[in-house]
Design an enzyme around this catalytic site. Structure first.
Site, PDB file in Angstrom:
ATOM      1  N   SER A 278       6.463   4.505   3.823  1.00  0.00           N
ATOM      2  CA  SER A 278       6.226   3.272   3.581  1.00  0.00           C
ATOM      3  C   SER A 278       6.937   2.751   2.190  1.00  0.00           C
ATOM      4  O   SER A 278       7.196   3.621   1.409  1.00  0.00           O
ATOM      5  CB  SER A 278       4.714   3.289   3.195  1.00  0.00           C
ATOM      6  OG  SER A 278       4.239   2.322   2.359  1.00  0.00           O
ATOM      7  N   GLU A 291       3.078   4.417  17.797  1.00  0.00           N
ATOM      8  CA  GLU A 291       2.411   3.096  18.110  1.00  0.00           C
ATOM      9  C   GLU A 291       3.307   2.310  18.915  1.00  0.00           C
ATOM     10  O   GLU A 291       2.577   1.463  19.865  1.00  0.00           O
ATOM     11  CB  GLU A 291       2.356   2.706  16.454  1.00  0.00           C
ATOM     12  CG  GLU A 291       1.351   3.407  15.773  1.00  0.00           C
ATOM     13  CD  GLU A 291       1.733   3.226  14.138  1.00  0.00           C
ATOM     14  OE1 GLU A 291       0.654   2.298  13.932  1.00  0.00           O
ATOM     15  OE2 GLU A 291       2.542   3.354  13.658  1.00  0.00           O
TER      16      GLU A 291
END
Ligand code: ARG
Length: 459
Positions: A278, A291
């Site tokens: 991140s 995902e």
């Protein structure tokens, strides 16, 4: 200017917007190799049957190879005015070899041509899906073999249900992916017939040999009905349906990887190769690939629904609606193959936290069913009564803030006097899984038998 292919009947060319809605070259250029292969087979057959001269066939063959190398070299002048890959190739062939190019389209139509090209393309994709599934199955099998006896919680409703083994869980996916593979294999068998030579829809008066072109293109036989050959896209629908079911399986495994790699589970850790960070939260390791695999079913199923909807209600034979088949299948195939490759990579590189799995397996009263079964077996209780006694014991442990094996014998006997100390044997997770010896059950012996059967089949 009017069109070079059918200008005889037309005084003017199309409106610019007509050209924009009509052209497919921006996407069907992907079929160039199949188109040229089909044309070469067709030209060779025309010559063998005496429909065109050997000299013309030779010129066509050479010219098509030139066109092929131009496309592969990235210096082919694709033209929207020429609509699609078929007319782009043929027009360029005319520029390269002149007059003989005009003989290639004898006894053929773009309708059988596109059906042939697209079948060849989808057949390649089915082969690629089969190979990718094979690799994924092997990756799951290797995980299963490593952890045939690692206990983990089995879930229903994502609530702890009964202990299972890691190997058992991985082998469940081996079964699913193997069925997916066989669906592509089945679809491939049915699609492997040649539409070439069906011409526009009715067949042709020329003395063609459809068996010869079918064989040259690796098809098992020519399609038996010329109307069917140019009208149906069921081969693409079968590919998409198989892809959709496979994508559902991929999505479920991806979801499990997302859950299992979370801080709250920590069952598995994805390698750096399959994680992202991140830009603001330094601690993050995000399972983006999982995902995205989870999401791919959206577009793959979308493509499937889109093509079903295009095909429904179309009168025989060809309608331009069918040009809308390609982008859907291209997109679905690209994304399925990408998802399969990413999943195989993630599964191969996965670090499994065996201790975490085992600790989680032992929590949540996962052996309550074993306790109830003990009461049936050893104390002769009807299962429904055993269920009730066990429920009372679970409530007691919950109130105490402990797990079932932490209750004392006295506490247990206060609920049912027939309980003795041998009950503790069945409360351990290893004993629990070892007892599930039914065929296909989670006992490590059974899991190893499943693995052995698959290794034999894949050898
Ligand atoms: N580009 C067309 C397609 O993808 C090729 C077939 C055109 N045939 C026709 N009769 N207009 O379907």
């Amino acid at each position: 200017a009017s069109n070079a292919m059918w200008g005889g009947r037309f005084a003017s060319g199309p409106d610019a917007i007509m050209e924009a809605i009509n052209a497919s070259i921006s996407f069907d250029k992907r079929l160039y190799a199949q188109d040229i292969r089909g044309s070469r087979a067709h030209a060779a057959m025309l010559a063998a049957q005496g429909i065109i001269s050997n000299k013309d066939a030779e010129a066509i063959r050479e010219g098509l190879l030139t066109v092929l190398s131009e496309i592969e070299g990235g210096n082919f002048p694709f033209s929207t005015a020429l609509e699609d890959i078929h007319m782009n190739v043929e027009a360029r062939l005319k520029e390269v070899i002149g007059e003989p190019a005009g003989r290639l389209h004898t006894a053929r139509s773009r309708n059988d041509q596109v059906a042939t090209d697209f079948r060849l393309w989808v057949r390649d994709q089915a082969d690629a899906a089969i190979a990718s599934l094979d690799a994924l199955i092997r990756a799951c099998l290797a995980q299963a073999e490593a952890g045939a006896d690692w206990v983990m919680p089995g879930f229903t409703h994502l609530q702890t249900a009964q202990p299972v083994t890691w190997g058992h869980h991985m082998m469940a996916y081996v079964e699913m992916f193997a069925r997916d593979k066989s669906r592509f294999e089945d679809a491939r068998k049915r699609m492997n017939e040649s539409p070439l030579g069906a011409a526009a829809l009715a067949g042709t008066g020329f003395p063609t040999d459809r068996f010869m072109t079918a064989e040259a293109l690796g098809f098992d036989r020519p399609m038996a009905n010329s109307l069917d050959a140019v009208s149906d896209r069921d081969f693409a629908l079968e590919f998409l349906s198989s892809a959709s079911i496979c994508a559902v399986h991929l999505s479920r495994l991806a979801e499990e990887l997302v859950i299992w790699s979370s801080a709250q589970f920590r069952f598995v850790a994805m390698s750096d190769k399959w994680s992202t960070g991140s830009s603001i939260m330094p601690q993050k390791r995000n399972p983006d690939a999982a995902e995205l695999i989870r999401a791919k079913i959206g577009r793959i199923l979308g493509a499937t629904v889109a093509l079903f909807t295009v095909m429904k209600g179309l009168p025989l034979a060809y309608s331009k609606d069918m040009q809308e088949d390609k982008e859907q299948v291209f997109d679905a195939a690209d994304n399925l193959l990408l998802a399969l490759a990413a999943m195989a990579g993630m599964i191969s590189d996965l670090t499994v936290n065996r201790d975490k799995l085992e600790a989680a397996a032992a929590s949540g009263f996962s052996t309550a069913t074993d306790l109830a079964d003990w009461l049936v077996r050893e104390a002769g209780l009807p299962f429904r009564d055993a269920h009730h006694v066990t429920g009372t014991l679970v409530a007691m442990a919950e109130a105490k803030g402990c797990d079932l094996p932490d209750l004392t014998l006295e506490e247990m006997q206060s609920v049912n006097g027939a309980i003795n100390s041998s009950i503790f044997d069945v409360l351990g997770v290893h004993n629990s899984v070892a007892s599930r010896q039914s065929y296909g059950g989670t006992a490590p012996d059974q899991v190893r038998a499943q693995i052995a059967r698959w290794k034999e089949r894949l050898a």
